[in-house]
Design a protein around this motif. Structure first.
Motif, PDB file in Angstrom:
ATOM      1  N   VAL A   1       6.756  -7.128 -11.401  1.00  0.00           N
ATOM      2  CA  VAL A   1       5.399  -6.044 -11.139  1.00  0.00           C
ATOM      3  C   VAL A   1       4.744  -6.770  -9.600  1.00  0.00           C
ATOM      4  CG1 VAL A   1       3.174  -5.411 -12.177  1.00  0.00           C
ATOM      5  CG2 VAL A   1       4.908  -5.945 -13.447  1.00  0.00           C
ATOM      6  N   VAL A   2       4.328  -5.959  -9.121  1.00  0.00           N
ATOM      7  CA  VAL A   2       3.333  -6.171  -7.661  1.00  0.00           C
ATOM      8  C   VAL A   2       2.045  -5.689  -7.838  1.00  0.00           C
ATOM      9  CG1 VAL A   2       3.262  -6.124  -5.511  1.00  0.00           C
ATOM     10  CG2 VAL A   2       5.558  -6.369  -6.256  1.00  0.00           C
ATOM     11  N   ILE A   3       0.894  -6.276  -7.942  1.00  0.00           N
ATOM     12  CA  ILE A   3      -0.555  -5.589  -7.925  1.00  0.00           C
ATOM     13  C   ILE A   3      -1.014  -5.876  -6.564  1.00  0.00           C
ATOM     14  CG2 ILE A   3      -2.389  -5.135  -9.298  1.00  0.00           C
ATOM     15  CD1 ILE A   3      -1.125  -6.706 -11.504  1.00  0.00           C
ATOM     16  N   ILE A   4      -1.567  -4.883  -6.102  1.00  0.00           N
ATOM     17  CA  ILE A   4      -2.085  -5.065  -4.647  1.00  0.00           C
ATOM     18  C   ILE A   4      -3.697  -4.538  -4.510  1.00  0.00           C
ATOM     19  CG2 ILE A   4      -1.973  -3.891  -2.322  1.00  0.00           C
ATOM     20  CD1 ILE A   4       0.595  -5.031  -2.709  1.00  0.00           C
ATOM     21  N   ASP A   5      -4.420  -5.477  -4.311  1.00  0.00           N
ATOM     22  CA  ASP A   5      -5.821  -5.154  -4.160  1.00  0.00           C
ATOM     23  C   ASP A   5      -6.190  -4.562  -3.186  1.00  0.00           C
ATOM     24  OD1 ASP A   5      -8.556  -5.177  -4.765  1.00  0.00           O
ATOM     25  OD2 ASP A   5      -8.913  -7.316  -4.328  1.00  0.00           O
ATOM     26  N   THR A   6      -7.292  -3.498  -3.040  1.00  0.00           N
ATOM     27  CA  THR A   6      -7.481  -2.703  -1.543  1.00  0.00           C
ATOM     28  C   THR A   6      -9.050  -2.866  -1.439  1.00  0.00           C
ATOM     29  OG1 THR A   6      -7.530  -0.536  -2.692  1.00  0.00           O
ATOM     30  CG2 THR A   6      -5.666  -1.310  -1.699  1.00  0.00           C
ATOM     31  N   ALA A   7      -9.574  -2.559  -0.286  1.00  0.00           N
ATOM     32  CA  ALA A   7     -10.779  -2.668   0.068  1.00  0.00           C
ATOM     33  C   ALA A   7     -11.673  -1.192  -0.687  1.00  0.00           C
ATOM     34  CB  ALA A   7     -11.435  -2.640   1.311  1.00  0.00           C
ATOM     35  N   GLY A   8     -12.892  -1.473  -1.345  1.00  0.00           N
ATOM     36  CA  GLY A   8     -13.330  -0.093  -1.877  1.00  0.00           C
ATOM     37  C   GLY A   8     -14.730   0.417  -1.140  1.00  0.00           C
ATOM     38  N   ARG A   9     -14.591   0.562   0.293  1.00  0.00           N
ATOM     39  CA  ARG A   9     -15.818   1.028   0.721  1.00  0.00           C
ATOM     40  C   ARG A   9     -15.657   2.726   0.826  1.00  0.00           C
ATOM     41  NH1 ARG A   9     -12.675  -1.838   3.791  1.00  0.00           N
ATOM     42  NH2 ARG A   9     -12.210  -0.630   5.578  1.00  0.00           N
ATOM     43  N   LEU A  10     -16.460   3.311  -0.033  1.00  0.00           N
ATOM     44  CA  LEU A  10     -16.448   4.732   0.066  1.00  0.00           C
ATOM     45  C   LEU A  10     -17.493   5.291   0.925  1.00  0.00           C
ATOM     46  CD1 LEU A  10     -16.339   5.925  -3.691  1.00  0.00           C
ATOM     47  CD2 LEU A  10     -15.210   6.703  -1.825  1.00  0.00           C
ATOM     48  N   HIS A  11     -18.592   4.475   1.508  1.00  0.00           N
ATOM     49  CA  HIS A  11     -19.456   5.181   2.528  1.00  0.00           C
ATOM     50  C   HIS A  11     -18.623   5.870   3.395  1.00  0.00           C
ATOM     51  CE1 HIS A  11     -19.101   0.948   3.776  1.00  0.00           C
ATOM     52  NE2 HIS A  11     -19.001   1.502   4.906  1.00  0.00           N
ATOM     53  N   ASN A  12     -17.453   5.545   3.831  1.00  0.00           N
ATOM     54  CA  ASN A  12     -16.861   6.246   4.999  1.00  0.00           C
ATOM     55  C   ASN A  12     -15.498   6.646   4.339  1.00  0.00           C
ATOM     56  OD1 ASN A  12     -15.502   7.039   7.259  1.00  0.00           O
ATOM     57  ND2 ASN A  12     -16.652   5.789   8.660  1.00  0.00           N
ATOM     58  N   LYS A  13     -15.416   7.846   3.613  1.00  0.00           N
ATOM     59  CA  LYS A  13     -14.347   8.135   2.954  1.00  0.00           C
ATOM     60  C   LYS A  13     -13.234   8.486   3.858  1.00  0.00           C
ATOM     61  CE  LYS A  13     -14.455  12.275   0.686  1.00  0.00           C
ATOM     62  NZ  LYS A  13     -15.654  12.922   0.242  1.00  0.00           N
ATOM     63  N   VAL A  14     -13.221   8.821   5.217  1.00  0.00           N
ATOM     64  CA  VAL A  14     -12.302   9.120   6.158  1.00  0.00           C
ATOM     65  C   VAL A  14     -11.509   7.790   6.505  1.00  0.00           C
ATOM     66  CG1 VAL A  14     -11.465  10.047   8.374  1.00  0.00           C
ATOM     67  CG2 VAL A  14     -13.251  11.100   7.184  1.00  0.00           C
ATOM     68  N   ASN A  15     -12.086   6.610   6.739  1.00  0.00           N
ATOM     69  CA  ASN A  15     -11.753   5.341   7.004  1.00  0.00           C
ATOM     70  C   ASN A  15     -11.002   5.047   5.766  1.00  0.00           C
ATOM     71  OD1 ASN A  15     -12.687   5.467   9.540  1.00  0.00           O
ATOM     72  ND2 ASN A  15     -13.926   3.821   9.406  1.00  0.00           N
ATOM     73  N   LEU A  16     -11.509   4.928   4.675  1.00  0.00           N
ATOM     74  CA  LEU A  16     -10.754   4.551   3.446  1.00  0.00           C
ATOM     75  C   LEU A  16      -9.554   5.406   3.236  1.00  0.00           C
ATOM     76  CD1 LEU A  16     -10.873   3.106   0.774  1.00  0.00           C
ATOM     77  CD2 LEU A  16     -12.003   5.002  -0.330  1.00  0.00           C
ATOM     78  N   MET A  17      -9.698   6.637   3.440  1.00  0.00           N
ATOM     79  CA  MET A  17      -8.529   7.658   3.282  1.00  0.00           C
ATOM     80  C   MET A  17      -7.282   7.002   4.242  1.00  0.00           C
ATOM     81  SD  MET A  17      -8.281  11.868   3.449  1.00  0.00           S
ATOM     82  CE  MET A  17      -9.926  11.768   2.515  1.00  0.00           C
ATOM     83  N   ASN A  18      -7.768   7.131   5.473  1.00  0.00           N
ATOM     84  CA  ASN A  18      -6.776   6.603   6.291  1.00  0.00           C
ATOM     85  C   ASN A  18      -6.234   5.232   6.093  1.00  0.00           C
ATOM     86  OD1 ASN A  18      -7.400   8.767   7.856  1.00  0.00           O
ATOM     87  ND2 ASN A  18      -8.458   7.950   9.311  1.00  0.00           N
ATOM     88  N   GLU A  19      -7.072   4.376   5.693  1.00  0.00           N
ATOM     89  CA  GLU A  19      -6.337   2.820   5.377  1.00  0.00           C
ATOM     90  C   GLU A  19      -5.467   2.825   4.188  1.00  0.00           C
ATOM     91  OE1 GLU A  19      -8.544  -0.789   3.475  1.00  0.00           O
ATOM     92  OE2 GLU A  19      -9.309  -0.540   5.392  1.00  0.00           O
ATOM     93  N   LEU A  20      -5.937   3.707   3.254  1.00  0.00           N
ATOM     94  CA  LEU A  20      -4.878   3.726   2.101  1.00  0.00           C
ATOM     95  C   LEU A  20      -3.680   4.204   2.262  1.00  0.00           C
ATOM     96  CD1 LEU A  20      -7.823   4.614  -0.978  1.00  0.00           C
ATOM     97  CD2 LEU A  20      -6.472   2.388  -0.230  1.00  0.00           C
ATOM     98  N   THR A  21      -3.749   5.490   3.013  1.00  0.00           N
ATOM     99  CA  THR A  21      -2.386   6.171   3.331  1.00  0.00           C
ATOM    100  C   THR A  21      -1.556   5.239   4.316  1.00  0.00           C
ATOM    101  OG1 THR A  21      -3.811   8.334   3.566  1.00  0.00           O
ATOM    102  CG2 THR A  21      -1.673   8.251   4.696  1.00  0.00           C
ATOM    103  N   LYS A  22      -2.234   4.475   4.978  1.00  0.00           N
ATOM    104  CA  LYS A  22      -1.540   3.561   6.013  1.00  0.00           C
ATOM    105  C   LYS A  22      -0.784   2.600   5.122  1.00  0.00           C
ATOM    106  CE  LYS A  22      -1.817   0.230   9.657  1.00  0.00           C
ATOM    107  NZ  LYS A  22      -2.611  -0.496  10.445  1.00  0.00           N
ATOM    108  N   ILE A  23      -1.525   1.914   4.156  1.00  0.00           N
ATOM    109  CA  ILE A  23      -0.965   1.006   3.104  1.00  0.00           C
ATOM    110  C   ILE A  23       0.251   1.495   2.619  1.00  0.00           C
ATOM    111  CG2 ILE A  23      -1.336  -0.570   1.020  1.00  0.00           C
ATOM    112  CD1 ILE A  23      -4.422  -0.749   2.119  1.00  0.00           C
ATOM    113  N   LYS A  24       0.164   2.849   1.939  1.00  0.00           N
ATOM    114  CA  LYS A  24       1.094   3.396   1.235  1.00  0.00           C
ATOM    115  C   LYS A  24       2.405   3.411   1.898  1.00  0.00           C
ATOM    116  CE  LYS A  24      -1.223   6.444  -2.190  1.00  0.00           C
ATOM    117  NZ  LYS A  24      -1.441   7.892  -2.340  1.00  0.00           N
ATOM    118  N   ARG A  25       1.953   3.973   3.213  1.00  0.00           N
ATOM    119  CA  ARG A  25       3.373   4.271   4.296  1.00  0.00           C
ATOM    120  C   ARG A  25       3.995   3.014   4.546  1.00  0.00           C
ATOM    121  NH1 ARG A  25       0.407   6.561   8.109  1.00  0.00           N
ATOM    122  NH2 ARG A  25       0.399   4.652   9.457  1.00  0.00           N
ATOM    123  N   VAL A  26       3.171   1.831   4.828  1.00  0.00           N
ATOM    124  CA  VAL A  26       3.915   0.628   5.142  1.00  0.00           C
ATOM    125  C   VAL A  26       4.731   0.163   3.811  1.00  0.00           C
ATOM    126  CG1 VAL A  26       3.451  -1.977   5.819  1.00  0.00           C
ATOM    127  CG2 VAL A  26       2.271   0.098   6.931  1.00  0.00           C
TER     128      VAL A  26
END
Length: 317
Positions: free
Chosen positions: A201-226
């Motif tokens: 099992v691997v558990i990855i913590d990520t940042a939770g900044r919701l005030h800028n949803k676009v940045n959050l979306m981009n960051e999570l998409t990039k993490i998934k892709r990598v």
């Protein structure tokens, strides 16, 4: 009814009962006032019940479904005494939750055909995200599974340090870099290390900044892709952690995060310190995303698998 046969161990059930105590006391305190002086369930009682369910953070849509079911029951049975209301509520809410094929688990399990099984954890700061990761790691380790943690919330130094504390406490390896590092790079290194170590099992913590949803979306998409460069179908689970004590705000966060990324499961924390436990019923019904875990205490073993039958049984005990 058959689905109210206890399936949790006595100890787990007691923890759940205790964790839902405040919610239960608040709910039944209001309910007993609503039916005071009434012998049968009539329109007044149903109106009051509707208010109580909404005030208990069950949510408007789910409340209306429950009321409709009880109205149908009252119409069919012609006379329903207020003394039966608790039993009927319990049965109808369990029936409502049983319409979804989730909330049936009794233990922490992962699919046997995914190795390593990658869980990406999302949620705003302060909801108990890091604590949930630590407790999850502990539970999986108890099952004899090899766990690796990844500190990809590099936005806050405190987040990395908090995760390190949990890694030390549960004696599992953690992959971390300095604050400000690229989160996707941490996730990549974590998966590389997990594959090398033959982790389960691997558990990855990520940042939770919701005030800028676009940045959050981009960051999570990039993490998934990598991550997919290492494990082709990662992440296998995107777990959103919500603070149950915030009631309706938890609904709002669930809405916002499901817009920002594909969420596949939910953990609702801090239910022991609040009278808003009804939020689990609403979230479980409203979002077509399973509630997988609930936090019902401070202890390392107080993160439980959400089982809808045990939950309803404890809530209406």
């Amino acid at each position: 009814m058959s689905f109210f046969k206890n399936i949790f161990s006595k100890e787990k059930k007691e923890t759940l009962d205790k964790g839902l105590e405040k919610s239960k006391e608040s709910f039944f305190g209001k309910l007993s006032k609503a039916v005071a002086g009434k012998s049968k369930v009539d329109d007044d009682v149903l109106d009051n019940l509707e208010e109580i369910l909404v005030a208990s953070d069950v949510g408007v849509n789910t409340t209306l479904k429950i009321i409709t079911r009880i109205e149908a029951r009252v119409a069919k049975d012609k006379y329903v005494g207020t003394d039966e209301l608790n039993k009927i509520l319990r049965e109808e809410i369990a029936g409502l939750l049983s319409e979804t094929n989730v909330g049936n688990e009794t233990d922490f399990i992962i699919p046997a055909n995914k190795k390593p099984y990658v869980i990406m954890v999302v949620g705003v700061n302060g909801v108990g995200k890091t604590t949930t990761i630590g407790k999850l790691a502990s539970q999986f380790k108890k099952q004899g599974l090899k766990v690796v943690l990844g500190a990809a919330d590099t936005f806050r130094a405190a987040a990395i340090d908090q995760l390190q504390v949990w890694a030390d406490r549960t004696n599992v390896p953690i992959i971390r870099q300095e604050m400000g590092s690229d989160p996707a790079s941490v996730a990549f290194d974590t998966l590389k290390s997990a594959v090398t170590q033959n982790a389960d099992v691997v558990i990855i913590d990520t940042a939770g900044r919701l005030h800028n949803k676009v940045n959050l979306m981009n960051e999570l998409t990039k993490i998934k892709r990598v991550m997919q460069k290492v494990v082709a179908d990662a992440p296998h689970d995107v777990l959103l952690v919500l603070d149950g004590s915030t009631g309706q705000n938890a609904f709002e966060q669930a809405k916002q995060f499901t817009l920002a990324t594909e969420v596949t499961s939910l953990a609702v924390t801090k239910l022991d310190g609040t009278a808003k436990g009804g939020v689990v019923i609403g979230i479980s019904d409203q979002f077509k995303i399973p509630v997988k875990y609930i936090g019902v205490g401070e202890g390392i073993d107080d993160l439980q698998v959400f089982n809808k039958h045990e939950f309803v049984d404890s809530f209406f005990k």
